[in-house]
Motif scaffolding. Structure first.
Motif, PDB file in Angstrom:
ATOM      1  N   MET A   1       0.852  -1.192   0.000  1.00  0.00           N
ATOM      2  CA  MET A   1       0.000   0.000   0.000  1.00  0.00           C
ATOM      3  C   MET A   1       0.884   1.236   0.000  1.00  0.00           C
ATOM      4  O   MET A   1       1.857   1.323   0.738  1.00  0.00           O
ATOM      5  N   SER A   2       0.585   2.196  -0.859  1.00  0.00           N
ATOM      6  CA  SER A   2       1.404   3.403  -0.939  1.00  0.00           C
ATOM      7  C   SER A   2       1.049   4.363   0.178  1.00  0.00           C
ATOM      8  O   SER A   2      -0.057   4.346   0.707  1.00  0.00           O
ATOM      9  N   GLU A   3       1.995   5.224   0.503  1.00  0.00           N
ATOM     10  CA  GLU A   3       1.796   6.184   1.588  1.00  0.00           C
ATOM     11  C   GLU A   3       0.788   7.243   1.179  1.00  0.00           C
ATOM     12  O   GLU A   3       0.806   7.717   0.045  1.00  0.00           O
ATOM     13  N   PRO A   4      -0.115   7.639   2.082  1.00  0.00           N
ATOM     14  CA  PRO A   4      -1.069   8.700   1.743  1.00  0.00           C
ATOM     15  C   PRO A   4      -0.348   9.974   1.326  1.00  0.00           C
ATOM     16  O   PRO A   4       0.720  10.300   1.838  1.00  0.00           O
ATOM     17  N   SER A   5      -0.955  10.699   0.380  1.00  0.00           N
ATOM     18  CA  SER A   5      -0.267  11.871  -0.159  1.00  0.00           C
ATOM     19  C   SER A   5      -1.113  13.127  -0.085  1.00  0.00           C
ATOM     20  O   SER A   5      -0.982  14.024  -0.904  1.00  0.00           O
ATOM     21  N   ASP A   6      -2.014  13.208   0.911  1.00  0.00           N
ATOM     22  CA  ASP A   6      -2.876  14.379   1.026  1.00  0.00           C
ATOM     23  C   ASP A   6      -2.088  15.679   1.109  1.00  0.00           C
ATOM     24  O   ASP A   6      -2.500  16.697   0.585  1.00  0.00           O
ATOM     25  N   ARG A   7      -0.943  15.615   1.786  1.00  0.00           N
ATOM     26  CA  ARG A   7      -0.191  16.842   2.003  1.00  0.00           C
ATOM     27  C   ARG A   7       0.250  17.457   0.676  1.00  0.00           C
ATOM     28  O   ARG A   7       0.341  18.663   0.531  1.00  0.00           O
ATOM     29  N   ALA A   8       0.520  16.588  -0.327  1.00  0.00           N
ATOM     30  CA  ALA A   8       0.968  17.083  -1.623  1.00  0.00           C
ATOM     31  C   ALA A   8      -0.117  17.901  -2.311  1.00  0.00           C
ATOM     32  O   ALA A   8       0.167  18.739  -3.158  1.00  0.00           O
ATOM     33  N   PHE A   9      -1.378  17.672  -1.971  1.00  0.00           N
ATOM     34  CA  PHE A   9      -2.480  18.392  -2.592  1.00  0.00           C
ATOM     35  C   PHE A   9      -2.989  19.520  -1.697  1.00  0.00           C
ATOM     36  O   PHE A   9      -4.039  20.102  -1.963  1.00  0.00           O
ATOM     37  N   GLY A  10      -2.287  19.813  -0.613  1.00  0.00           N
ATOM     38  CA  GLY A  10      -2.668  20.921   0.246  1.00  0.00           C
ATOM     39  C   GLY A  10      -3.798  20.600   1.202  1.00  0.00           C
ATOM     40  O   GLY A  10      -4.393  21.515   1.759  1.00  0.00           O
ATOM     41  N   HIS A  11      -4.118  19.324   1.390  1.00  0.00           N
ATOM     42  CA  HIS A  11      -5.179  18.935   2.304  1.00  0.00           C
ATOM     43  C   HIS A  11      -4.653  18.846   3.737  1.00  0.00           C
ATOM     44  O   HIS A  11      -3.454  18.914   3.983  1.00  0.00           O
ATOM     45  N   ALA A  12      -5.595  18.656   4.660  1.00  0.00           N
ATOM     46  CA  ALA A  12      -5.192  18.446   6.053  1.00  0.00           C
ATOM     47  C   ALA A  12      -4.348  17.181   6.147  1.00  0.00           C
ATOM     48  O   ALA A  12      -4.526  16.247   5.361  1.00  0.00           O
ATOM     49  N   PRO A  13      -3.419  17.112   7.086  1.00  0.00           N
ATOM     50  CA  PRO A  13      -2.565  15.929   7.201  1.00  0.00           C
ATOM     51  C   PRO A  13      -3.387  14.677   7.479  1.00  0.00           C
ATOM     52  O   PRO A  13      -4.396  14.717   8.179  1.00  0.00           O
ATOM     53  N   THR A  14      -2.958  13.558   6.905  1.00  0.00           N
ATOM     54  CA  THR A  14      -3.640  12.286   7.075  1.00  0.00           C
ATOM     55  C   THR A  14      -3.071  11.558   8.290  1.00  0.00           C
ATOM     56  O   THR A  14      -1.860  11.311   8.340  1.00  0.00           O
ATOM     57  N   PRO A  15      -3.908  11.189   9.250  1.00  0.00           N
ATOM     58  CA  PRO A  15      -3.391  10.435  10.394  1.00  0.00           C
ATOM     59  C   PRO A  15      -3.000   9.027   9.979  1.00  0.00           C
ATOM     60  O   PRO A  15      -3.647   8.422   9.111  1.00  0.00           O
ATOM     61  N   VAL A  16      -1.935   8.516  10.581  1.00  0.00           N
ATOM     62  CA  VAL A  16      -1.475   7.157  10.320  1.00  0.00           C
ATOM     63  C   VAL A  16      -1.075   6.516  11.643  1.00  0.00           C
ATOM     64  O   VAL A  16      -0.875   7.196  12.657  1.00  0.00           O
ATOM     65  N   LEU A  17      -0.954   5.210  11.618  1.00  0.00           N
ATOM     66  CA  LEU A  17      -0.320   4.500  12.721  1.00  0.00           C
ATOM     67  C   LEU A  17       1.125   4.241  12.342  1.00  0.00           C
ATOM     68  O   LEU A  17       1.436   3.968  11.176  1.00  0.00           O
ATOM     69  N   ARG A  18       1.992   4.312  13.319  1.00  0.00           N
ATOM     70  CA  ARG A  18       3.407   3.989  13.103  1.00  0.00           C
ATOM     71  C   ARG A  18       3.980   3.446  14.394  1.00  0.00           C
ATOM     72  O   ARG A  18       3.441   3.689  15.486  1.00  0.00           O
ATOM     73  N   PRO A  19       5.079   2.708  14.308  1.00  0.00           N
ATOM     74  CA  PRO A  19       5.702   2.220  15.547  1.00  0.00           C
ATOM     75  C   PRO A  19       6.188   3.380  16.413  1.00  0.00           C
ATOM     76  O   PRO A  19       6.620   4.421  15.911  1.00  0.00           O
ATOM     77  N   TRP A  20       6.106   3.193  17.715  1.00  0.00           N
ATOM     78  CA  TRP A  20       6.692   4.154  18.645  1.00  0.00           C
ATOM     79  C   TRP A  20       8.213   4.087  18.545  1.00  0.00           C
ATOM     80  O   TRP A  20       8.786   3.059  18.173  1.00  0.00           O
ATOM     81  N   THR A  21       8.872   5.180  18.895  1.00  0.00           N
ATOM     82  CA  THR A  21      10.327   5.224  18.980  1.00  0.00           C
ATOM     83  C   THR A  21      10.712   5.758  20.361  1.00  0.00           C
ATOM     84  O   THR A  21       9.856   6.231  21.116  1.00  0.00           O
ATOM     85  N   LEU A  22      11.985   5.716  20.647  1.00  0.00           N
ATOM     86  CA  LEU A  22      12.500   6.310  21.876  1.00  0.00           C
ATOM     87  C   LEU A  22      13.119   7.679  21.613  1.00  0.00           C
ATOM     88  O   LEU A  22      13.862   8.200  22.434  1.00  0.00           O
ATOM     89  N   GLY A  23      12.784   8.256  20.469  1.00  0.00           N
ATOM     90  CA  GLY A  23      13.312   9.567  20.115  1.00  0.00           C
ATOM     91  C   GLY A  23      12.695  10.678  20.944  1.00  0.00           C
ATOM     92  O   GLY A  23      11.642  10.518  21.573  1.00  0.00           O
ATOM     93  N   ASP A  24      13.338  11.824  20.910  1.00  0.00           N
ATOM     94  CA  ASP A  24      12.908  12.960  21.734  1.00  0.00           C
ATOM     95  C   ASP A  24      11.480  13.404  21.422  1.00  0.00           C
ATOM     96  O   ASP A  24      10.739  13.803  22.319  1.00  0.00           O
ATOM     97  N   ARG A  25      11.066  13.361  20.147  1.00  0.00           N
ATOM     98  CA  ARG A  25       9.714  13.815  19.787  1.00  0.00           C
ATOM     99  C   ARG A  25       8.644  12.926  20.411  1.00  0.00           C
ATOM    100  O   ARG A  25       7.629  13.422  20.900  1.00  0.00           O
ATOM    101  N   ASP A  26       8.870  11.616  20.393  1.00  0.00           N
ATOM    102  CA  ASP A  26       7.877  10.719  20.989  1.00  0.00           C
ATOM    103  C   ASP A  26       7.892  10.813  22.511  1.00  0.00           C
ATOM    104  O   ASP A  26       6.837  10.771  23.150  1.00  0.00           O
ATOM    105  N   VAL A  27       9.068  10.966  23.088  1.00  0.00           N
ATOM    106  CA  VAL A  27       9.152  11.148  24.544  1.00  0.00           C
ATOM    107  C   VAL A  27       8.382  12.399  24.953  1.00  0.00           C
ATOM    108  O   VAL A  27       7.580  12.385  25.899  1.00  0.00           O
ATOM    109  N   ALA A  28       8.593  13.496  24.223  1.00  0.00           N
ATOM    110  CA  ALA A  28       7.893  14.744  24.545  1.00  0.00           C
ATOM    111  C   ALA A  28       6.390  14.605  24.335  1.00  0.00           C
ATOM    112  O   ALA A  28       5.589  15.131  25.119  1.00  0.00           O
ATOM    113  N   ALA A  29       5.975  13.876  23.292  1.00  0.00           N
ATOM    114  CA  ALA A  29       4.546  13.704  23.020  1.00  0.00           C
ATOM    115  C   ALA A  29       3.862  12.927  24.136  1.00  0.00           C
ATOM    116  O   ALA A  29       2.747  13.271  24.562  1.00  0.00           O
TER     117      ALA A  29
END
Length: 200
Positions: A1-29
């Protein structure tokens, strides 16, 4: 399945599921999410600091892709920021069962994210993990969680008396009757469109 591309058409961002990471952004979230009233009580240990958030995240990140997981967890990602969580834990390989849980941070609620994410998790559990029965439970005084379960194709099976306990505002434990829901691999697919699951 290809990645959603709404952003390329100027639409609102498409929510997705993804694995968690131990990176700073996920820790802060995670730290931000559990700072909201009512969220802190959902965690076994305090998540008021980055150390606490990282400790919460560690079991969500698989140590090895080859290991047979006892839990599978995904972040609900909106424009690169984790705004929620879905997980199947207590995976039991003899009876092919698992326990589902989910949350969405208050600022991202009301968009149907939890139901679509839980539907995607269920599909993943049935098709990739090979599970047959998924269960979840919620306090009777939390009907919003029941609406998420129903949207994701789960069927209510009854009430478990005094099943769960959580700390109240004073830090005292309180027990709650719990609605039990389940979904089988053979149940009809829900009407909600599941979120797309990104590889990373």
């Amino acid at each position: 399945m290809s990645e959603p591309s709404d952003r390329a058409f100027g639409h609102a961002p498409t929510p997705v599921l993804r694995p968690w990471t131990l990176g700073d952004r996920d820790v802060a979230a995670v730290q931000r999410a559990f700072a909201w009233p009512g969220m802190a009580a959902q965690a076994r240990n305090p998540i008021a600091t980055a150390v606490g958030a990282r400790s919460w995240l560690e079991p969500m990140v698989p140590a090895s892709a080859d290991a047979e997981p006892r839990c599978v967890a995904f972040a609900i990602d909106l424009d690169g920021v984790a705004v929620g969580h879905v997980m199947v834990s207590a995976i039991e390989r003899v009876h092919l069962t698992g326990w589902v849980s989910y949350w969405v941070a208050p600022p991202a609620r009301g968009r149907g994210l939890a139901g679509a994410a839980t539907a995607a998790l269920a599909d993943h559990c049935f098709t990739v993990q090979g599970l047959f029965r998924l269960e979840l439970g919620h306090r009777l005084n939390n009907p919003a969680s029941g609406r998420v379960a129903a949207a994701a194709g789960f069927v209510r099976e009854g009430t478990e008396r005094q099943k769960l306990r959580y700390r109240d505002g004073d830090g005292c434990w309180e027990r709650y009757d719990t609605a039990l829901w389940a979904r089988l691999a053979t149940d009809p697919a829900p009407a909600v469109v599941p979120l797309w699951i990104a590889a990373k």
